[in-house]
Design a protein around this motif. Sequence first.
Motif, short mmCIF file in Angstrom:
data_model
loop_
_atom_site.label_atom_id
_atom_site.label_comp_id
_atom_site.label_asym_id
_atom_site.label_seq_id
_atom_site.Cartn_x
_atom_site.Cartn_y
_atom_site.Cartn_z
N PRO A 403 0.80 -1.17 -0.13
CA PRO A 403 -0.18 0.01 -0.10
C PRO A 403 0.96 1.21 0.05
CG PRO A 403 0.29 -0.90 2.21
CD PRO A 403 0.90 -1.69 1.32
N ALA A 404 0.24 2.32 -0.19
CA ALA A 404 0.85 3.71 -0.14
C ALA A 404 1.20 3.95 1.39
CB ALA A 404 -0.32 4.65 -0.92
N ALA A 405 2.31 4.68 1.41
CA ALA A 405 2.66 5.39 2.81
C ALA A 405 2.02 6.59 2.94
CB ALA A 405 4.12 5.72 2.86
N PRO A 406 1.35 6.55 4.32
CA PRO A 406 0.58 7.85 4.74
C PRO A 406 1.45 9.06 4.24
CG PRO A 406 0.80 6.20 6.43
CD PRO A 406 1.73 5.83 5.37
N LYS A 407 0.39 10.19 4.05
CA LYS A 407 1.10 11.40 3.55
C LYS A 407 0.34 12.50 4.57
CE LYS A 407 1.93 10.38 -1.26
NZ LYS A 407 1.36 10.95 -2.64
N GLY A 408 1.40 13.82 4.54
CA GLY A 408 0.84 14.73 5.33
C GLY A 408 0.85 14.54 6.82
N VAL A 409 1.57 13.79 7.49
CA VAL A 409 2.01 13.61 9.07
C VAL A 409 2.31 14.60 9.61
CG1 VAL A 409 2.99 12.13 10.77
CG2 VAL A 409 2.51 11.05 8.27
N LYS A 410 1.76 15.20 10.55
CA LYS A 410 1.95 16.43 11.23
C LYS A 410 1.68 16.50 12.56
CE LYS A 410 -1.98 18.93 9.18
NZ LYS A 410 -2.43 20.09 8.54
N ILE A 411 2.06 16.93 13.33
CA ILE A 411 1.69 17.47 14.78
C ILE A 411 1.43 18.73 15.07
CG2 ILE A 411 2.56 17.15 17.25
CD1 ILE A 411 4.55 15.26 16.50
N GLU A 412 0.25 19.03 15.63
CA GLU A 412 -0.25 20.33 15.83
C GLU A 412 -0.82 20.36 17.48
OE1 GLU A 412 -2.30 21.59 11.80
OE2 GLU A 412 -3.47 20.56 13.08
N GLY A 413 0.00 20.86 18.36
CA GLY A 413 -0.24 20.76 19.67
C GLY A 413 0.14 19.51 20.23
N MET A 416 -1.31 14.29 16.56
CA MET A 416 -0.31 13.85 15.40
C MET A 416 -1.75 13.44 14.34
SD MET A 416 2.75 11.48 14.73
CE MET A 416 2.28 9.93 15.45
N ARG A 417 -1.61 13.96 13.19
CA ARG A 417 -2.71 13.63 12.27
C ARG A 417 -1.71 13.30 10.92
NH1 ARG A 417 -4.68 17.89 14.96
NH2 ARG A 417 -6.72 17.29 16.15
N TRP A 418 -2.55 12.29 9.97
CA TRP A 418 -2.08 12.40 8.61
C TRP A 418 -3.23 12.11 7.75
CZ3 TRP A 418 -1.26 9.42 12.89
CH2 TRP A 418 -1.81 7.92 12.98
N LYS A 419 -3.25 12.00 6.42
CA LYS A 419 -4.12 11.93 5.69
C LYS A 419 -4.38 10.21 5.23
CE LYS A 419 -3.11 15.92 2.64
NZ LYS A 419 -2.59 16.31 1.32
N PRO A 420 -5.76 9.89 5.37
CA PRO A 420 -6.07 8.44 5.29
C PRO A 420 -5.55 7.88 3.93
CG PRO A 420 -8.05 9.78 4.81
CD PRO A 420 -6.85 10.80 5.42
N VAL A 421 -5.31 6.59 4.08
CA VAL A 421 -4.77 6.05 2.89
C VAL A 421 -5.89 5.07 2.13
CG1 VAL A 421 -3.18 4.21 1.69
CG2 VAL A 421 -2.51 5.80 3.53
N GLN A 456 -6.54 2.40 14.12
CA GLN A 456 -7.55 2.31 13.01
C GLN A 456 -7.60 3.84 12.45
OE1 GLN A 456 -11.32 0.37 14.51
NE2 GLN A 456 -11.25 -0.79 12.39
N GLY A 457 -7.61 4.87 13.31
CA GLY A 457 -7.88 6.03 12.94
C GLY A 457 -6.57 7.00 12.31
N THR A 458 -6.59 8.18 11.96
CA THR A 458 -5.74 8.86 11.56
C THR A 458 -5.11 9.85 12.36
OG1 THR A 458 -7.29 10.15 10.28
CG2 THR A 458 -6.50 8.31 9.12
#
Length: 497
Positions: A403-413, A416-421, A456-458
């Motif tokens: 599968p594709a690697a998650p993109k847009g991984v970032k930490i705000e406060g 940590m969030r990323w875009k779903p694959v 399971q989440g992003t």
Amino acid sequence: MRTYLSVIAFLLSILFMPAKAVKKYEMRGAWIATVANIDWPSTKGNFEKQKEEMIAMLDSLHDCNINTIFLQVRPCADAFYQSDMEPWSAYLTGKQGTAVSYDPLAFAIEECHKRCMEVHAWINPYRVTNGEGVDKLTKNHLYFRRPELFLTYGGKVYFNPGLEEVRDYLTSVVMDIVLRYDVDGIHMDDYFYPYKVAGEEFPDLETFKKHHRDQYDRQAWRRDNVNLVVKMIHDAIQRAKPWVWFGVSPFGVYRNGKDDWRATDAGASCTNYDELCADVLLWLEKGWIDYAAPQLYWELGRQGLDYGELSKWWSEWSYGRNMFAGLYASGMAVKKDKAWKEGNEVIRQLNTSYNNSKISGYIFYSAKYLKDDYRGLRTDLKKDLFRYPALVPVDPMRPSATPAAPKGVKIEGDMMRWKPVIKKGGFDTRYYAIYCFRANEEIDINRVDKIIAFTQGTEVDVQEFRLPAGNYQFVVTSINKFRHESKGSKPVDFQSR
């Protein structure tokens, strides 16, 4: 969305080098037996308590990094799931066919996937009664509507394996589960043709005469009956959901050496091939099953039935497919032999075969002995070989589906969030793995000790990781339904204070 963590294992890995190699890809399973309420549920008819018990069971298994459950959902031509073909199980309600206020299989799937664990639906193909009388069957059971499909042997009722209509029916039962539930696998154990009853012949002579298919050896015909239904089920699953595994946990001895040059000199009184009419090696060779998990329920050093010898033999006859060793956790409570009464025979067995690269995991019978930490079994697993989480191994005989690697991984406060694959079908993301490295460490996602969480989440609250003060890098991967893991995302920096 709750994130299930391996925080303690991670923190220990910061301080200590691993004492023993731990595998990143490994089946770590537990059979949850429902027949006779062996493991679950303990009460019939109390559905809220049943759900509480399931959650407690899964939490305890997850605690020692079990990644797969094999839930018995069809013990006796009945159902632990919503079915228009077969009645609700008496092991759920106390009386077969009585309505249930929830769907146990759907509930288990939701709770397992929430914990990033797999669920394999365990069914028994032929068994209809388990010693109780047919008066315990619901009045609209298929047994009463189509009695010609059944045989009675040793006081128990079975589907007649020699009938084409039975094979079609069993395939339909399986596909009813596969098409309506998000299961990760379909599983059968050792009960094909029944174990022999002294002084009684299985009563299928008339069926053999009418439906021999130009075969004149009755035992060979019986094996072919099982071969046909195994292949039918596998092919049907593959057409519908090719990521769903179909596997078998056979009796621990295939054949005796005197009868087959491939076999061990076990001298067993019962074998898969000759008594149960289960030609497991043929199924592995032809690819009609995706894995085998032989029930190796004898102690180390036993004459002819030594766990070490049998596990090695099965691993050498896997035909390139996954081979899991079935370990007898129950044996520590029920076995009378000295080996089972001193220390932890199951841990000794696991240590004996752990370096065998052809054994790709273990399944424990049964789950309650892990839940109850019988003789320290769960504690020992968690301290040593199962101290880190593991991914379920991929099918070595199927094409890569990375599968594709998650993109847009970032930490705000703290989040940590990323875009779903997102990709349809079996390439859908099943869950994500989060790796944590010290800021100055080489990023290597082959290091299982660096997995800090599955989710399971992003998104995840990084404060849940409870990291010591310092600088870290997080990397996220996606794992799809085919069990393939992506490459790592771009690292994101984090400073813990």
